[in-house]
Write an enzyme that holds these catalytic residues in place. Structure first.
Site, mmCIF file in Angstrom:
data_model
loop_
_atom_site.group_PDB
_atom_site.id
_atom_site.type_symbol
_atom_site.label_atom_id
_atom_site.label_comp_id
_atom_site.label_asym_id
_atom_site.label_seq_id
_atom_site.Cartn_x
_atom_site.Cartn_y
_atom_site.Cartn_z
ATOM 1 N N PRO A 152 45.491 11.212 75.774
ATOM 2 C CA PRO A 152 46.782 10.718 75.274
ATOM 3 C C PRO A 152 47.117 11.440 73.974
ATOM 4 O O PRO A 152 46.298 11.467 73.054
ATOM 5 C CB PRO A 152 46.521 9.226 75.033
ATOM 6 C CG PRO A 152 45.048 9.117 74.844
ATOM 7 C CD PRO A 152 44.420 10.215 75.647
ATOM 8 N N CYS B 151 42.689 6.979 66.612
ATOM 9 C CA CYS B 151 43.622 7.799 65.819
ATOM 10 C C CYS B 151 43.210 7.798 64.349
ATOM 11 O O CYS B 151 43.128 6.733 63.723
ATOM 12 C CB CYS B 151 45.043 7.269 65.965
ATOM 13 S SG CYS B 151 46.258 8.264 65.044
ATOM 14 N N HIS C 22 35.211 9.803 71.438
ATOM 15 C CA HIS C 22 35.446 11.060 70.736
ATOM 16 C C HIS C 22 34.300 11.233 69.741
ATOM 17 O O HIS C 22 34.113 10.403 68.855
ATOM 18 C CB HIS C 22 36.789 11.016 70.003
ATOM 19 C CG HIS C 22 37.193 12.330 69.412
ATOM 20 N ND1 HIS C 22 38.498 12.639 69.119
ATOM 21 C CD2 HIS C 22 36.479 13.432 69.068
ATOM 22 C CE1 HIS C 22 38.564 13.862 68.617
ATOM 23 N NE2 HIS C 22 37.338 14.348 68.574
ATOM 24 N N ASN D 199 35.011 19.166 71.538
ATOM 25 C CA ASN D 199 34.353 20.465 71.785
ATOM 26 C C ASN D 199 34.675 21.048 73.158
ATOM 27 O O ASN D 199 33.879 21.820 73.700
ATOM 28 C CB ASN D 199 32.823 20.361 71.663
ATOM 29 C CG ASN D 199 32.361 19.888 70.303
ATOM 30 O OD1 ASN D 199 33.142 19.866 69.352
ATOM 31 N ND2 ASN D 199 31.106 19.512 70.189
#
Length: 490
Positions: free
Chosen positions: A23, A112, A179, A214
């Site tokens: 997203p 975020c 993440h 990565n």
């Protein structure tokens, strides 16, 4: 249909997706998701949607979500999971209820790291508020007909990251995207994502896990799955620079750009989205043709963007025609600049070298280095601050001269100087409404208006209704007539 959970949800609803497009705000719109699906992506998330805005604005809902459901059925595609940012359980669930019929899952953004997320108090800045997150996910899992999933960033400590993931799973999260960077790792300080954290989470939870970070080419995807054991791999920047990443190809840039522009003509989106995508696709070429970069930045129509894209294609084709045998790519690129390829963000040291600046004994910092700001030297300021300096030569960027302000007790934004609750206007309004109180500093008069409404209601009760008045008049007239009749009879 019963709501599927965990492995069954990933295998049946998401069709065992391994290749996932992340997203991305203003970047993973419908046209880009369609392009990515054509070139190997098996699952694409919607852009992050703001739950509060989604709840109150019908146009926002229509533009960002409702157009895809019929298209997905037509193309036999799974629907995109819809990602929301929120910090209030009720608001999050109410927004998700409006979206659940148009998506396969509701994803809560807990990753975020940007300043707007800090100001709005959502994303990665909720990762310390475990009680709040538990309530949000528990309520969503109870009320929604589709599964709830989460996208997170890691803590520096692996143990804390594992406990965080287990807490989300226990609350009802059915799929977790990890993440492998902390919330401080962003921009020039992004660094390398930790696959060790992702591997530890994968071993500690029983729900499916996607890895993020990565990923620049298909071999990275395969290596990540092999090392971490995750169910799928999510790509953001790698996908933006090469939409055919999951196909294992590096196509010519203009092929991807032209295909994307054709899709945009059929499924329109804001011009700013289109421009941003072309800046990513043509990134390396625009370093060579700076004039066309400026034209792309200034163009105001889709037709104008198509013209700039065509000119870039012609320039590259001329360069290919004049290319010498055995010539190698310049600037250390793995391919020539007209071929889709990853962009490696420069670290702080490389960025300082590019800007011609030097590090200090305290260590090299990004473009907002405090040392540079304190010096006030225009050569050491960022481009944005240099422009401000040109407009106002007397402007100073010394942090010690910045006005100090007191923070809101609730969210950290500047509080109102005369606020009775020591809060910003938004938090003050919520509390004043909840407690039926006044705050003259913010002009909020909930208590006063409530008391006035009570007085008005009491005054209305004291005044007889018109119907009763009319009835009384009729009764009086009847009594008078009867009395006159009696008198005449006598």
């Amino acid at each position: 249909m019963p709501k599927l959970r965990g492995e069954a949800f990933w295998r049946e609803t998401l069709r065992g997706a391994h290749y996932v497009v992340a997203p991305m705000v203003d970047q993973s719109e419908l046209a880009w998701r369609l392009l990515s699906r054509r070139h190997g992506a098996q699952l694409c998330y919607t852009p992050m949607l703001h739950a509060q805005v989604f709840l109150r604005d019908a146009n926002y809902r229509r533009e960002n979500l409702y157009g895809e459901a019929s298209l997905a059925c037509l193309l036999c595609l799974s629907l995109s999971p819809s990602q929301f940012c929120a910090n209030d359980p009720e608001v999050f669930v109410q927004a998700a209820l409006l979206a659940q019929d148009y998506c396969d899952a509701i994803d809560l953004n807990l990753g975020c790291p940007q300043m707007i997320a800090k100001r709005g108090h959502y994303g990665a800045f909720l990762q310390e508020e475990w009680d709040l997150l538990q309530r949000m996910i528990l309520l969503a899992n109870e009320k929604l007909s589709v599964p709830i999933t989460c996208k997170i960033r890691v803590f520096p400590e692996i143990d804390k990251t594992v406990k965080y993931a287990q807490m989300l799973e226990k609350a009802g999260c059915q799929l977790l995207t990890v993440h492998g960077r902390t919330k401080e790792q962003k921009g020039p300080l992004a660094g390398v994502a930790s696959w060790e954290h992702i591997q530890a989470v994968r071993k500690a939870v029983s729900i499916p896990v996607f890895a993020n970070g990565n990923i620049q080419c298909l071999s990275d995807v395969e290596e990540c799955i092999r090392k971490t054991g995750v169910h799928g791999v999510m790509s953001a920047e790698g996908n933006l620079h090469n939409p055919a990443l999951f196909e294992g190809r590096n196509p010519l840039v203009w092929e991807m750009a032209e295909e994307y522009l054709e899709i945009v003509q059929k499924y329109p989106c804001p011009l700013s989205y289109v421009r941003a995508h072309l800046f990513k696709l043509w990134h390396h070429t625009l370093q060579v043709y700076q004039q066309l970069r400026e034209e792309l930045a200034k163009v105001k129509t889709l037709e104008g963007i198509v013209d700039v894209n065509r000119e870039l294609k012609l320039r590259c084709q001329e360069e290919i025609a004049n290319q010498k045998e055995g010539e190698k790519p310049k600037e250390g690129l793995p391919f020539f600049h007209w071929i889709c390829q990853p962009y490696i963000r420069p670290g702080p040291k490389e960025r300082c070298k590019e800007n011609g600046t030097k590090g200090t004994e305290k260590g090299v910092r990004g473009k907002r280095s405090l040392e540079e700001e304190e010096d006030g030297n225009s050569e050491l300021l960022s481009k944005n601050k240099q422009k401000k300096k040109l407009r106002n030569p007397n402007k100073s960027f010394d942090p010690s001269l910045k006005p100090k302000y007191a923070k809101c007790d609730q969210c950290g934004n500047p509080k109102g100087n005369k606020c009775v609750f020591n809060m910003c206007r938004g938090c003050c309004k919520k509390r004043a409404f909840k407690e039926t109180a006044d705050c003259p500093g913010h002009g909020l008069l909930f208590k006063t208006k409530y008391e006035k409404s009570l007085l008005w209601q009491n005054s209305q009760r004291a005044i007889p209704s018109p119907e009763l008045s009319r009835k009384g008049d009729v009764d009086g007239e009847e009594t008078a007539v009867l009395k006159e009749a009696d008198d005449s009879a006598v």
